[in-house]
Structure formats: C-alpha cells, structure tokens
Design a protein around this motif. Sequence first.
Motif, mmCIF file in Angstrom:
data_model
loop_
_atom_site.group_PDB
_atom_site.id
_atom_site.type_symbol
_atom_site.label_atom_id
_atom_site.label_comp_id
_atom_site.label_asym_id
_atom_site.label_seq_id
_atom_site.Cartn_x
_atom_site.Cartn_y
_atom_site.Cartn_z
ATOM 1 N N LYS A 228 -11.078 -15.888 11.672
ATOM 2 C CA LYS A 228 -10.038 -16.185 12.546
ATOM 3 C C LYS A 228 -9.073 -17.463 11.748
ATOM 4 C CE LYS A 228 -10.155 -13.330 15.839
ATOM 5 N NZ LYS A 228 -9.066 -12.227 15.834
ATOM 6 N N LEU A 229 -9.859 -18.125 10.702
ATOM 7 C CA LEU A 229 -9.305 -19.371 9.861
ATOM 8 C C LEU A 229 -8.232 -18.608 8.786
ATOM 9 C CD1 LEU A 229 -10.165 -22.009 10.801
ATOM 10 C CD2 LEU A 229 -11.206 -22.331 8.673
ATOM 11 N N MET A 230 -7.033 -19.305 9.196
ATOM 12 C CA MET A 230 -5.970 -18.915 8.278
ATOM 13 C C MET A 230 -5.113 -20.195 7.774
ATOM 14 S SD MET A 230 -2.390 -16.666 8.984
ATOM 15 C CE MET A 230 -3.462 -15.230 9.419
ATOM 16 N N SER A 231 -4.868 -20.016 6.314
ATOM 17 C CA SER A 231 -4.133 -21.248 5.662
ATOM 18 C C SER A 231 -2.810 -21.606 6.314
ATOM 19 C CB SER A 231 -3.827 -21.086 4.295
ATOM 20 O OG SER A 231 -3.500 -19.698 3.930
ATOM 21 N N ASP A 232 -2.512 -22.741 6.454
ATOM 22 C CA ASP A 232 -1.032 -22.886 7.151
ATOM 23 C C ASP A 232 0.198 -22.220 6.484
ATOM 24 O OD1 ASP A 232 -2.401 -24.514 9.042
ATOM 25 O OD2 ASP A 232 -2.128 -26.430 7.763
ATOM 26 N N HIS B 72 -5.906 -23.261 10.058
ATOM 27 C CA HIS B 72 -5.795 -23.234 11.637
ATOM 28 C C HIS B 72 -6.507 -21.849 12.015
ATOM 29 C CE1 HIS B 72 -2.125 -21.080 10.337
ATOM 30 N NE2 HIS B 72 -2.524 -20.324 11.492
ATOM 31 N N TYR B 73 -6.883 -21.960 13.190
ATOM 32 C CA TYR B 73 -7.739 -21.033 14.008
ATOM 33 C C TYR B 73 -6.566 -20.256 14.519
ATOM 34 C CZ TYR B 73 -10.970 -18.330 16.820
ATOM 35 O OH TYR B 73 -11.782 -17.382 17.582
ATOM 36 N N GLN B 74 -6.627 -18.762 14.203
ATOM 37 C CA GLN B 74 -5.465 -17.946 14.829
ATOM 38 C C GLN B 74 -6.209 -17.074 15.855
ATOM 39 O OE1 GLN B 74 -1.833 -17.246 12.623
ATOM 40 N NE2 GLN B 74 -2.121 -15.060 13.355
#
Length: 254
Positions: free
Chosen positions: A103-107, A248-250
């Motif tokens: 779930k972690l994605m770059s901004d 961020h966690y999405q």
Amino acid sequence: MTEHKVEIAMRPDGPAGAEILGFRPLYQQVKANFVRRLVDGSWAPGMALPSESQLASEIGVSQGTVRKALDELAAENLLVRRQGRGTFVAEHDEQRILFRFFKLMSDDGIARFPDSKVLDGTCGPADAAERTALNLQAQEAVIRIRRIRSLGGKPLVLETVSLPAHVFPGLENGPVPNNLYSLFATRYGITIANARERLKAVALTPDQAEHLRVAAGTPALEIDRIALSLDGSAVERRLSLCLTEEAHYQSDLR
C-alpha cells in the motif's frame, strides 16, 4: 424467500459424486466447496477451472448458483475471470500484490513494486508478539527474514517477516525472492487470501535508522500485518517500518 432459498444439492438420485452441501444459502455452500479445493491444492495457482456447466453438473446445482459462487471468489481476488478464455486460479504475481498488499506509494502517484535486499534469515523460538500473532505455543519456532525494500534505489521500508517454521520448513536456508507470496503458493501450497493491518506512528531506533540511512529518531509509519491463508490460519506476521517523507500509505475503500 426466493433470494435466500436453500436447495438440496444432492438427492438419492442426484449425479454421481455430488456432495451434500448442508443448509446454508446454496451459493455460499458451493463457494465453501470451491475454497476447499483451493486449500487442498486441487485447484492450483494459474490453473484453468472447468466450465460453469461442468461444475454445476458435478456438484448437482444450477449453473447460476455456480456462477454466483465464482463471482464472489473473483471479487475476493482468489479467481480471475478472463473474457473468452474462462476462469483461472489467481496467482500471486507482482501486479496483483502491488495493488492488493503493498500500500506504500511514492508521492508522484505512480505505483511501483519495490526492490528487496535481504539482511538476514534466522530460525528460533517465537517471541510473545509472534506467538500471539501466529497462534503459536511456547517454544514453537519461527523463521525471521529481515530485508530492506526500496523504491527508485532509495531505502523506504525495513521489514521483518515472521513465519511459523513448521509451515515453511527450510525457507530461511534458500534464496528469498522479492515476491514471497508467490513462493508460499508454489513451494508450500499456501495462498494468502487476506490480511489485517495495524498502523502506528513511531520514531526509529539508531539500528533501524542506520539500515534506512536516516537519523535516529526519524518518524516512521509502522505497519503490523498478519496475513491469513485460505483456511483462515495466520501464516505470516510482517512488521514494516516505512519512511513517508516522499511516500504515503494508500488504501482504496469500497
């Protein structure tokens, strides 16, 4: 009672080999039957399933009931419907894991699968947190794998994966691939069906910060995940310390 009516799946004159499915709503009974096939390996990852009509005839129910059960399993990402080709058992490929479990994605908003570098792999008695998470008894052993996960070459996650040693014997001794869930399925017959996560803000210890190449005390997002197999057993605890300065966690809610 038309919507929830329960049919009798097998009668004395029913099709040979049909199974008595009980008295729950029929499509749920059929779904449970299919899940058992996934659990015991009768339906392996990547396998093409028989047609809906074949399955309906085998179990002794209507094709519509089979379709509803298959649709639910597809919605849960356990099966994949392919137009014109049929229904297949889902595989833990990188694309599937990327959007379901990582779930972690770059901004910048671009979804990328992280690189992985294993720090160490050991086997020893489970600690209290691992025993609770994995439902283990005192002195039961766990395999622990520590690794760094990076995006764009920058360390982003310090991850500790704890696994019941009796479920994954010898895993700590061999190469550990980036895609662990694919390894679980292909080598051990364990499919990760879903997971529970707890999120918490923490400050990194000096040792943790050194691995992530930041200063001690740097804020991080702690993700404590318990992964469950198809039969509901807890088979993995994954503790991830994530830097969020550029990520961020999405989570997409439906």
